[in-house]
Scaffold this motif. Sequence first.
Motif, PDB file in Angstrom:
ATOM      1  N   ARG A   1      39.661  32.494  16.370  1.00 61.81           N
ATOM      2  CA  ARG A   1      40.317  31.778  17.405  1.00 61.81           C
ATOM      3  C   ARG A   1      40.088  30.233  17.043  1.00 61.81           C
ATOM      4  O   ARG A   1      41.011  29.376  17.012  1.00 61.81           O
ATOM      5  N   ASP A   2      38.845  30.139  16.778  1.00 62.28           N
ATOM      6  CA  ASP A   2      38.327  28.755  16.507  1.00 62.28           C
ATOM      7  C   ASP A   2      39.180  28.133  15.443  1.00 62.28           C
ATOM      8  O   ASP A   2      39.358  26.931  15.327  1.00 62.28           O
ATOM      9  N   ALA A   3      39.355  29.118  14.348  1.00 64.96           N
ATOM     10  CA  ALA A   3      40.032  28.615  13.014  1.00 64.96           C
ATOM     11  C   ALA A   3      41.523  28.409  13.277  1.00 64.96           C
ATOM     12  O   ALA A   3      42.175  27.356  12.873  1.00 64.96           O
ATOM     13  N   LEU A   4      42.002  29.069  14.384  1.00 71.32           N
ATOM     14  CA  LEU A   4      43.433  28.536  14.675  1.00 71.32           C
ATOM     15  C   LEU A   4      43.488  27.467  15.291  1.00 71.32           C
ATOM     16  O   LEU A   4      44.200  26.579  15.032  1.00 71.32           O
ATOM     17  N   ALA A   5      42.514  27.212  16.325  1.00 70.40           N
ATOM     18  CA  ALA A   5      42.654  25.897  16.950  1.00 70.40           C
ATOM     19  C   ALA A   5      42.334  24.744  16.236  1.00 70.40           C
ATOM     20  O   ALA A   5      42.841  23.611  16.487  1.00 70.40           O
ATOM     21  N   GLY A   6      41.371  24.991  15.435  1.00 70.10           N
ATOM     22  CA  GLY A   6      40.793  23.890  14.384  1.00 70.10           C
ATOM     23  C   GLY A   6      41.936  23.445  13.299  1.00 70.10           C
ATOM     24  O   GLY A   6      41.647  22.537  12.632  1.00 70.10           O
ATOM     25  N   GLY A   7      42.859  24.413  13.277  1.00 68.29           N
ATOM     26  CA  GLY A   7      43.802  24.124  12.027  1.00 68.29           C
ATOM     27  C   GLY A   7      43.239  24.584  10.735  1.00 68.29           C
ATOM     28  O   GLY A   7      43.911  24.493   9.692  1.00 68.29           O
ATOM     29  N   GLN A   8      42.301  25.413  10.694  1.00 67.26           N
ATOM     30  CA  GLN A   8      41.720  26.028   9.407  1.00 67.26           C
ATOM     31  C   GLN A   8      42.764  27.314   8.801  1.00 67.26           C
ATOM     32  O   GLN A   8      43.016  27.445   7.604  1.00 67.26           O
ATOM     33  N   LEU A   9      43.487  27.744   9.796  1.00 65.26           N
ATOM     34  CA  LEU A   9      44.508  28.806   9.374  1.00 65.26           C
ATOM     35  C   LEU A   9      45.928  28.242   9.741  1.00 65.26           C
ATOM     36  O   LEU A   9      46.193  27.777  10.978  1.00 65.26           O
ATOM     37  N   ALA A  10      46.609  27.936   8.880  1.00 66.76           N
ATOM     38  CA  ALA A  10      47.710  27.178   8.778  1.00 66.76           C
ATOM     39  C   ALA A  10      49.195  28.073   9.329  1.00 66.76           C
ATOM     40  O   ALA A  10      49.344  28.983   8.842  1.00 66.76           O
ATOM     41  N   PRO A  11      49.916  27.578  10.206  1.00 66.56           N
ATOM     42  CA  PRO A  11      51.223  28.326  10.643  1.00 66.56           C
ATOM     43  C   PRO A  11      51.952  28.526   9.304  1.00 66.56           C
ATOM     44  O   PRO A  11      52.174  27.628   8.245  1.00 66.56           O
ATOM     45  N   GLY A  12      52.589  29.862   9.162  1.00 66.29           N
ATOM     46  CA  GLY A  12      53.338  30.024   8.189  1.00 66.29           C
ATOM     47  C   GLY A  12      52.613  30.840   6.896  1.00 66.29           C
ATOM     48  O   GLY A  12      53.397  31.278   6.319  1.00 66.29           O
ATOM     49  N   GLU A  13      51.310  30.520   7.061  1.00 70.53           N
ATOM     50  CA  GLU A  13      50.529  31.199   5.814  1.00 70.53           C
ATOM     51  C   GLU A  13      50.055  32.600   6.164  1.00 70.53           C
ATOM     52  O   GLU A  13      50.041  33.111   7.354  1.00 70.53           O
ATOM     53  N   VAL A  14      50.114  33.161   4.984  1.00 67.54           N
ATOM     54  CA  VAL A  14      49.630  34.750   5.122  1.00 67.54           C
ATOM     55  C   VAL A  14      48.370  34.952   4.622  1.00 67.54           C
ATOM     56  O   VAL A  14      47.772  34.567   3.643  1.00 67.54           O
ATOM     57  N   TYR A  15      47.496  35.703   5.561  1.00 70.82           N
ATOM     58  CA  TYR A  15      46.026  35.874   5.164  1.00 70.82           C
ATOM     59  C   TYR A  15      45.722  37.302   5.104  1.00 70.82           C
ATOM     60  O   TYR A  15      46.192  38.106   6.183  1.00 70.82           O
ATOM     61  N   SER A  16      45.230  37.809   4.258  1.00 63.10           N
ATOM     62  CA  SER A  16      44.865  39.332   4.229  1.00 63.10           C
ATOM     63  C   SER A  16      43.620  39.708   4.810  1.00 63.10           C
ATOM     64  O   SER A  16      42.517  38.824   4.706  1.00 63.10           O
ATOM     65  N   ALA A  17      43.366  40.694   5.446  1.00 64.70           N
ATOM     66  CA  ALA A  17      42.268  41.099   5.929  1.00 64.70           C
ATOM     67  C   ALA A  17      40.901  41.247   5.057  1.00 64.70           C
ATOM     68  O   ALA A  17      39.981  40.662   5.365  1.00 64.70           O
ATOM     69  N   PRO A  18      41.299  41.836   3.738  1.00 65.89           N
ATOM     70  CA  PRO A  18      40.042  41.615   3.008  1.00 65.89           C
ATOM     71  C   PRO A  18      39.465  40.316   2.468  1.00 65.89           C
ATOM     72  O   PRO A  18      38.505  39.993   2.381  1.00 65.89           O
ATOM     73  N   ALA A  19      40.565  39.286   2.360  1.00 68.55           N
ATOM     74  CA  ALA A  19      39.979  37.875   2.058  1.00 68.55           C
ATOM     75  C   ALA A  19      39.113  37.343   3.077  1.00 68.55           C
ATOM     76  O   ALA A  19      38.404  36.542   2.921  1.00 68.55           O
ATOM     77  N   LEU A  20      39.848  37.411   4.364  1.00 64.05           N
ATOM     78  CA  LEU A  20      38.816  36.822   5.626  1.00 64.05           C
ATOM     79  C   LEU A  20      37.847  37.541   5.712  1.00 64.05           C
ATOM     80  O   LEU A  20      36.806  36.750   6.183  1.00 64.05           O
ATOM     81  N   ALA A  21      37.642  39.129   5.443  1.00 62.63           N
ATOM     82  CA  ALA A  21      36.573  39.394   5.511  1.00 62.63           C
ATOM     83  C   ALA A  21      35.374  38.825   4.400  1.00 62.63           C
ATOM     84  O   ALA A  21      34.238  38.873   5.082  1.00 62.63           O
ATOM     85  N   GLU A  22      35.769  38.680   3.247  1.00 61.62           N
ATOM     86  CA  GLU A  22      34.862  38.063   2.336  1.00 61.62           C
ATOM     87  C   GLU A  22      34.663  36.878   2.974  1.00 61.62           C
ATOM     88  O   GLU A  22      33.418  36.380   2.761  1.00 61.62           O
ATOM     89  N   ARG A  23      35.309  36.005   3.323  1.00 57.56           N
ATOM     90  CA  ARG A  23      35.082  34.681   3.867  1.00 57.56           C
ATOM     91  C   ARG A  23      34.115  34.588   4.892  1.00 57.56           C
ATOM     92  O   ARG A  23      33.085  34.042   4.957  1.00 57.56           O
ATOM     93  N   TYR A  24      34.084  35.622   5.898  1.00 60.65           N
ATOM     94  CA  TYR A  24      33.290  35.659   7.017  1.00 60.65           C
ATOM     95  C   TYR A  24      31.971  36.650   6.527  1.00 60.65           C
ATOM     96  O   TYR A  24      31.169  36.929   7.600  1.00 60.65           O
ATOM     97  N   GLY A  25      32.000  37.432   5.870  1.00 59.98           N
ATOM     98  CA  GLY A  25      30.715  38.086   5.235  1.00 59.98           C
ATOM     99  C   GLY A  25      30.876  39.437   6.021  1.00 59.98           C
ATOM    100  O   GLY A  25      29.649  39.956   6.515  1.00 59.98           O
ATOM    101  N   VAL A  26      31.919  39.898   6.417  1.00 60.16           N
ATOM    102  CA  VAL A  26      31.801  41.201   7.405  1.00 60.16           C
ATOM    103  C   VAL A  26      33.045  42.214   6.541  1.00 60.16           C
ATOM    104  O   VAL A  26      33.569  42.033   5.439  1.00 60.16           O
TER     105      VAL A  26
END
Length: 232
Positions: free
Chosen positions: A43-68
């Motif tokens: 939610r912070d990334a959405l509000a801050g613009g780190q996740l851009a509208p129209g872009e597709v993000y995979s769960a594994p890639a985000l999981a690696e980014r956040y270390g979970v």
Amino acid sequence: MDAYIAAPPGAPVAPPGKPPLPVRPRSLPERHSVRAQVLAALRDALAGGQLAPGEVYSAPALAERYGVSATPVREAMQQLASEGAVETVPNRGFRIAGHTARDAAELAEVRAALEVPAIMRLARTVPPERWDELRPLAEATVTAATLGDRAAYAEADRCFHRALLRLTGNRQLVLIAEDLHRRSQSPATSRPLPGTAELLADALEHAALLDALRRRDLPAAQQLASEHFTGV
């Protein structure tokens, strides 16, 4: 610029070279699950613009980014999908939905239809000194806006409106209004993210509204409340 604070014991830690998972200040309630922390971070990334509208993000890639692991990311993304912030893309991940100028105008209209009458009912019944209890929340929005921290501002803004509406005693109103508020904070596809000046102008309206409510200036309160949502 994104601001991160030290994670409490037991919080997930990102791998070297990856952005750390944002953790809320200790003055706020602690998150008790990885899923909740990931949801807050997204939610912070959405509000801050780190996740851009129209872009597709995979769960594994985000999981690696956040270390979970990918599971709490998928669960958090499903929650965001139910709120209209993202869309599921089969076999790829999640697309950031964003909203158009029309979406923004419609959300503002619905929020105004719910919140302005509620505020005016409170203006006639709430003792003037009760409005002072909301001052710290209004000041928190100004602080976040001054720093240009869009994610912090989004949360402070929700906290202020949530506390105001809780004075009605109507739990369903609070829940519905907060859902609409979150939707309205999704990134827009039609305009750039708000800058410091725009955030600060919005934040200062909270204090002005409290001033009008405290002195029971009903015409001023109605005008300020209406302009806060519609901008007219």
